[in-house]
Design a protein around this motif. Structure first.
Motif, mmCIF file in Angstrom:
data_model
loop_
_atom_site.group_PDB
_atom_site.id
_atom_site.type_symbol
_atom_site.label_atom_id
_atom_site.label_comp_id
_atom_site.label_asym_id
_atom_site.label_seq_id
_atom_site.Cartn_x
_atom_site.Cartn_y
_atom_site.Cartn_z
ATOM 1 N N GLU A 74 26.674 65.252 85.634
ATOM 2 C CA GLU A 74 26.717 66.068 84.422
ATOM 3 C C GLU A 74 27.741 65.446 83.484
ATOM 4 O OE1 GLU A 74 27.309 70.731 83.241
ATOM 5 O OE2 GLU A 74 28.722 69.848 84.667
ATOM 6 N N SER A 77 30.785 68.752 81.023
ATOM 7 C CA SER A 77 30.720 70.078 81.660
ATOM 8 C C SER A 77 31.191 71.178 80.723
ATOM 9 C CB SER A 77 31.550 70.102 82.941
ATOM 10 O OG SER A 77 32.832 69.549 82.760
ATOM 11 N N GLY A 80 31.539 74.977 81.552
ATOM 12 C CA GLY A 80 30.930 75.112 82.864
ATOM 13 C C GLY A 80 29.638 75.891 82.961
ATOM 14 N N THR A 83 27.104 73.613 84.388
ATOM 15 C CA THR A 83 27.650 73.246 85.702
ATOM 16 C C THR A 83 27.275 74.281 86.756
ATOM 17 O OG1 THR A 83 29.563 72.458 84.439
ATOM 18 C CG2 THR A 83 29.743 72.406 86.839
ATOM 19 N N SER A 99 30.710 66.087 87.921
ATOM 20 C CA SER A 99 30.790 66.676 86.582
ATOM 21 C C SER A 99 31.938 66.047 85.793
ATOM 22 C CB SER A 99 30.984 68.191 86.685
ATOM 23 O OG SER A 99 30.912 68.788 85.416
#
Length: 220
Positions: A74, A77, A80, A83, A99
């Motif tokens: 990812e 992020s 999040g 995520t 991430s």
């Protein structure tokens, strides 16, 4: 898997609680953003939860699980939101999410939410320049979400492309919106489509997703 907030779609109560917090924050942020002039928004942009949206997040979750992807990346992020979905997908496939984020405060928030959702064991966190950090990631990579500063899309792609495994998937956000990043989006799409072993399509979901899949002709 539904595209609405369906608590039954991912059977994980801590996940649903984290998602609810994100959605509540997103609504508060939207209310604030509606009151801002463009210059004010530009100055405060990093304060807000500018996420891929639940429709895109659930779509990517389904792709990863169906593909059985185990080594996920990812790029960006942020706080999040995506995520959360990618980490849950990694948990389901027995894989790992790597991430990347450059802002320490955003990553700190993301880590807190992922831990609260019970998914901390599925994520490796990288803080700093994504282009440089990607150089240290070993192949193969099975899935990549590209959603960081738009001028980094092509430089990141050039680093991770040689590391992609067979049948790997790349999803790049913001291909259609906001309009002011269209030049960077078009440059990324041109870079992806220049590779003979990538099959790509522009999906009109969320802010526009360029979805690319590795397809390598079997040797004769």
């Amino acid at each position: 898997m539904g595209v609405g907030h369906d608590p039954g779609a991912i059977m994980n109560t801590p996940f649903d609680e984290a998602l609810t917090r994100y959605e509540q924050r997103a609504e508060r942020d939207r209310e604030i953003m509606r009151t801002l002039q463009p210059a004010e928004f530009g100055a405060r942009r990093d304060e807000f939860l500018l996420h891929v949206g639940e429709e895109v997040a659930r779509f990517l979750h389904a792709l990863i699980v169906a593909r059985g992807a185990k080594r996920l990346v990812e790029l960006g992020s942020s706080y999040g939101y995506s995520t959360l979905f990618l980490a849950d997908a990694a948990r389901r496939t027995g894989g790992r999410l790597m991430s990347f984020e450059i802002d320490s405060s955003k990553q700190r928030h993301a880590r807190g939410e992922i831990e609260a959702a019970g998914l901390g064991g599925s994520v490796e966190w990288y803080l700093g320049d994504a282009v440089q950090l990607l150089r240290g990631i070993e192949p193969p990579i099975d899935f990549v979400l590209v959603d960081l500063w738009k001028d980094l899309y092509v430089p990141c792609f050039e680093v991770f492309y040689p590391k992609l495994g067979d049948n790997a998937i790349i999803a790049a956000d913001n291909m259609l919106e906001p309009r002011y990043v269209r030049p960077e989006a078009e440059a990324y799409r041109a870079a992806v489509r220049s590779k003979s072993d990538l099959q790509s399509a522009l999906l009109p979901i969320g802010n526009g997703i360029e979805l690319s899949c590795v397809w390598r002709k079997p040797p004769d």
